[in-house]
Design an enzyme around this catalytic site. Structure first.
Site, PDB file in Angstrom:
ATOM      1  N   GLU A  33      -5.098   4.453   6.202  1.00 28.39           N
ATOM      2  CA  GLU A  33      -4.742   4.197   4.797  1.00 28.39           C
ATOM      3  C   GLU A  33      -5.004   5.395   3.876  1.00 28.39           C
ATOM      4  OE1 GLU A  33      -5.836   0.364   2.598  1.00 28.39           O
ATOM      5  OE2 GLU A  33      -6.797   1.934   1.416  1.00 28.39           O
ATOM      6  N   ARG A  89       0.831  -1.222   0.000  1.00 24.67           N
ATOM      7  CA  ARG A  89       0.000   0.000   0.000  1.00 24.67           C
ATOM      8  C   ARG A  89       0.868   1.276   0.000  1.00 24.67           C
ATOM      9  NH1 ARG A  89      -2.213  -3.431  -0.952  1.00 24.67           N
ATOM     10  NH2 ARG A  89      -4.118  -4.368  -0.195  1.00 24.67           N
ATOM     11  N   SER A 131     -11.049   0.461   3.111  1.00 19.64           N
ATOM     12  CA  SER A 131     -10.316   0.163   4.348  1.00 19.64           C
ATOM     13  C   SER A 131      -9.759   1.468   4.909  1.00 19.64           C
ATOM     14  CB  SER A 131      -9.150  -0.774   4.065  1.00 19.64           C
ATOM     15  OG  SER A 131      -9.637  -1.956   3.508  1.00 19.64           O
TER      16      SER A 131
END
Ligand SMILES: Cc1cc2nc3c(=O)[nH]c(=O)nc-3n(C[C@H](O)[C@H](O)[C@H](O)COP(=O)(O)OP(=O)(O)OC[C@H]3O[C@@H](n4cnc5c(N)ncnc54)[C@H](O)[C@@H]3O)c2cc1C
Length: 339
Positions: A335, A165, A239
């Site tokens: 995130e 990520r 998320s």
């Protein structure tokens, strides 16, 4: 190029929170982008590049510069070999429509990334991943406008600094590049088992034995429908936390205390722990804090039920982070990027 003033960014981000952009415009070509950068430099205005707004959180102060929505389109097959195709896709193209197009062409590599909202240009930024695939595994290069040097550059896969990520585009080079296209190399071979556990289960339950990119896409799309809230109905940013990656010493202590704790081995003796599980263990799943609901089907997702400001979101986030830290001594990380 038309600059619009005082635009509420909550209308352009899926969390639907936060203040206004002082200026906003759509970019359709590299030439438009170059002129915008020149205008911004002359007026000393910062630029923020926005795609679909599905991974961006806007603070209450908004943005005192220019928000440029990337609408640079295009889909070109630039090389076609017996085993693989190379395609270059404009950054403003819709991600899921692009996945569908490649799957319809029988190509494999990004089919498990089906149904992720957003644009192609944002896909390298956080190296989108799901159901066992990461986009970095298919990216050959990224064409980007370097807003510091005022020139178009091509960054190969290595130069993008991909990690879990993560990439340079959200790391130390954040704000420097506007991605204009992404070049993917996709395979003509069928995807091979074993698949991600949820996909394996889906195939078994639906008696799927022919493993094609289309079969994986259908499975993933169906699984996601039941697990993730549609941002058009329930504002969210997918998320909200990254999965936790912890050192071996902490893992050993925790697994003794919580033998059911799920984990995945990572390089350098580290371990990935699903943050959804950590949040569930704090008892917060399904609860609403400061107007933000922790999704009952997936505790990683925060739904903006009635939050009226970024401040509400921040308070909810801190309460969740504190609860996880108090119980597990793990610092979980947000995130979505903030504007
Ligand atoms: C319901 C839901 C499910 C999701 N599921 C997943 C998932 O399974 N896996 C996953 O990885 N993510 C997931 N996401 C997160 C999100 O969809 C992805 O991160 C997606 O790539 C964001 O695309 P976007 O165009 O909306 O990005 P935006 O929110 O518009 O931008 C995100 C960041 O990328 C930068 N950016 C955007 N376009 C460019 C460009 N052309 N050049 C340079 N920088 C750019 C922005 O400045 C910003 O910092 C999910 C989100 C939602 C709402």
């Amino acid at each position: 190029m038309q600059l619009h003033t005082d635009i509420p960014l909550k209308n352009y981000t899926t969390m639907r929170l936060g203040g206004n952009a002082r200026f906003m415009t759509d970019i359709h070509s590299v030439d438009e982008l170059a002129s915008l950068c020149q205008h911004a430099a002359e007026h000393q205005l910062p630029i923020f590049v926005l795609g679909g707004g599905s991974n961006t959180i806007v603070r209450d102060a908004g943005f005192a510069g220019i928000v440029a929505r990337n609408r640079i389109m295009g889909y070109d097959i630039i090389d076609d070999q017996p085993g693989a195709s190379t395609i270059r896709v404009g950054a403003g193209e819709n991600w899921d429509e692009t996945v569908k197009r490649t799957v319809d062409a029988g190509l494999s590599g990004i089919e498990a990334l089906s149904a992720i909202p957003g644009t192609v240009g944002a896909s390298p930024v956080q190296n989108i991943g799901a159901y066992g695939q990461e986009v970095a595994d298919t990216i050959m290069s990224v064409d980007a406008y370097d807003m510091h040097q005022s020139q178009l550059v091509t960054l190969d896969n290595e130069a993008c600094g991909f990690a879990y990520r993560h990439s340079i585009f959200r790391g130390d080079q954040a704000g420097r590049y506007c991605i204009v296209s992404v070049t993917f190399q996709l395979s003509k071979s069928s995807p091979q088992p074993p698949f991600y556990a949820a996909v394996e289960t889906y195939f078994a339950e639906h008696n799927v034995t022919l493993f094609t990119p289309a079969a994986v896409r259908e499975a993933v799309t169906d699984i996601r429908k039941n697990k993730l809230p549609d941002p058009a109905e329930l504002p969210n940013a997918g998320s909200f936390f990254k999965n936790a990656i912890i050192d071996d010493w902490l893992y050993r202590e925790l697994i003794e205390q919580y033998p059911d704790m799920p984990s995945y081995d990572m390089p350098e003796h580290r371990h990935k722990i699903p943050t959804g599980w950590l949040i569930e263990q704090t008892g917060l799943r399904g609860q609403t804090l400061h107007g933000m609901r922790i999704h009952d089907k997936n505790a990683l997702v925060l739904i903006n039920e009635s939050a009226s400001s970024y401040e509400d979101l921040k308070n909810a986030r801190e309460a969740i982070k504190d609860a996880v830290r108090d119980k597990f001594r793990i610092d979980i990380e947000q995130e979505p990027l903030e504007l």
